[in-house]
Enzyme design. Sequence first.
Site, PDB file in Angstrom:
ATOM      1  N   HIS A 138      42.047  22.740  74.028  1.00 28.80           N
ATOM      2  CA  HIS A 138      42.323  23.055  75.427  1.00 28.80           C
ATOM      3  C   HIS A 138      42.181  24.567  75.575  1.00 28.80           C
ATOM      4  CE1 HIS A 138      44.879  19.443  74.779  1.00 28.80           C
ATOM      5  NE2 HIS A 138      44.685  19.168  76.051  1.00 28.80           N
ATOM      6  N   ASP A 143      45.162  26.324  74.288  1.00 28.74           N
ATOM      7  CA  ASP A 143      45.447  26.319  72.842  1.00 28.74           C
ATOM      8  C   ASP A 143      44.760  27.512  72.185  1.00 28.74           C
ATOM      9  OD1 ASP A 143      46.231  23.654  73.381  1.00 28.74           O
ATOM     10  OD2 ASP A 143      44.317  22.858  72.646  1.00 28.74           O
TER      11      ASP A 143
HETATM   12  C1  XLS Z   1      47.339  13.197  75.897  1.00 29.81           C
HETATM   13  C2  XLS Z   1      45.899  13.292  75.725  1.00 29.81           C
HETATM   14  C3  XLS Z   1      45.379  14.708  75.532  1.00 29.81           C
HETATM   15  C4  XLS Z   1      43.902  14.773  75.766  1.00 29.81           C
HETATM   16  C5  XLS Z   1      43.380  16.145  75.990  1.00 29.81           C
HETATM   17  O1  XLS Z   1      47.932  12.145  75.807  1.00 29.81           O
HETATM   18  O2  XLS Z   1      45.509  12.481  74.666  1.00 29.81           O
HETATM   19  O3  XLS Z   1      45.720  15.181  74.289  1.00 29.81           O
HETATM   20  O4  XLS Z   1      43.193  14.201  74.718  1.00 29.81           O
HETATM   21  O5  XLS Z   1      44.011  16.772  77.043  1.00 29.81           O
END
Ligand code: XLS
Length: 439
Positions: A104, A107
Site C-alpha cells: 500500500h 506501507d
Molecule cells: C484486507 C485486504 C487487504 C487488501 C489490500 O482484508 O485483504 O489487505 O489485500 O488492501
Amino acid sequence: MSLQEEFFTGISKISYVPGAGAADVLCFKHYNAEEVLMGKRMEDWLRFSVCYWHSFCGTGADPFGFPTLHRSWNEGSPMEASKKRIRAAFEFFTKLGVKYYTFHDRDMAPEGSTLEESNRNLDEMTDVALQLQNQTGVKVLWVTCNLFAHARYMNGAATNPDCHVLAYAGAQVKKGLDIAKKLGAENFVFWGGREGFHTILNTDVGAELKHMANFFKMAVQYKEKIGLKCQFLIEPKPKEPCKHQYDYDAMSVIAFLKHYGLEKDFKLNIEPNHTTLAGHSYEHDIIMASSFGMLGSVDANTGSPDLGWDTDQFPMDIRNTTLVMKTIIDQGGIQPGGLNFDAKVRRESADPEDLFIAHIGAMDAFARGLRNAVRVVQDRLLPDLVEERYKSYSHGLGAKVDEGSATLEDLENYIKKNGEPKATSGKQEKFESIFNHYI
Ligand code: XLS
Ligand code: NI
Ligand code: NI
C-alpha cells in the site's frame, strides 16, 4: 543503497532440498522454481509475491493486546523506519527467492500532514525501491492505495457521502498510479475496505454505487493518460471493517462491473479468506471469477474455518491449493497476476525466522497443489468424467441449446418425441474419491 546491513542473520538463501526430513522447515521440499511442468517453470505458474503490510509493517497488535513482534527495522522516526524496512524487505525477498512484492502507498512511506508531504515521502521512498528493484531483479506485483486506515475515510472513500473525502481518495489514487508507473507495477488493486455501510438507514446505496463506478472511471482515464500498462484488479470482501461491503464476492463485483460498463478494464483479485467470510467454500470465488475470464490474481491466504473473521493465515491446506492450481492451469496461467501472500504470522510466532518458515511452508503447499493439479489434468480421468456428464450438448438439440439457436418449440417437439428423461447419477462420491487419490 546496498544490502550490507543484515536483518535476518543466520538465514541464507533458501534452497530446494527434495529429500529433506519433516523437521527441516527452512528449505523447499516441493517448490523447485526452475522445474518445468506442462511447459512452464514452477516459478511462472506460481508467481509468488510477499506483501509488505503484514510481513514488514505488522506488529502483532490485536484489539486485545499490544505488539508482540518487535522488528528492528520498525524503529526510529517514520522515515528512518521506512528506509530500514525496505532493506529488510529486499533482504527477505532475495533470501526467499521470491520475484514479486506488493504494498500500500502508506506501507512504503508514512502519511504526512498534507497531501504534498505524503507525496514527497513517497517520492523519496520509491527512489529507494527502484534502486533495490534494479539491484535485485525483484518486481512489483501490485500497488494499492490505503483508503481505509486514516480517520478521514471512516465513512468510506469513493462511496463517502462527502465529496471532499472522495476527492482526497482520488488525489491519493492519482499518486498511486504515478508510483505504479515509476516502479513498473504489473497490476494495481482496489480493495474497498470502507466502501459499504453499517446501517442502511443513513445510506443512499444507489448514489454510493454510482460514485464508486465514476471514481473507477476516473482511474481508468488517468491510467490511459499516463500510459500505465498494468492490470486493474478489484478485491472482493463481504464485510470487515464494514457490516456490509459492496464488493461482497466475485459475482457481486462482476455484476457491478458489467452494470457500469467497466468489465473490460478490471479483473478480480480473489482472497480465499474473504470468500469463506462470504459463506462460500475456499475455492468458490476462484472458480466463479475464472469462469467469467476475470480471475486476475490471488491473495493466497486462508481463514480459520471455525472463526468468522479475516485471520489472514498462511495457506497450508493441500486440498485447497490443489483446487486453486487446477483452476489456474485450466485458464492457462495467472500472469500478469500472481499468488500474493496477504498473510500474517500469528502474533505468537514472534521470531523473525517464523516469517521464513511461514512463507516456505505456504510456497511448498502451493507447489504440492500445482504438482497434484498437473496430475489431475494430465491423467484426464476427472476432466473426461466431467465432459461425459455434458455429452448430450455435443450434438442434435443439445448442440443447438449450447450455441443459443434452440427455441421453446424445439424443446417441446423433442419431449413429444422422446418422452421422460432417464435418471442419471451425479456420482458425487466417485468424484470425491478420485480427487482424493491425487492429494
Ligand atoms: C484486507 C485486504 C487487504 C487488501 C489490500 O482484508 O485483504 O489487505 O489485500 O488492501
Ligand atoms: Ni487481500
Ligand atoms: Ni484480507
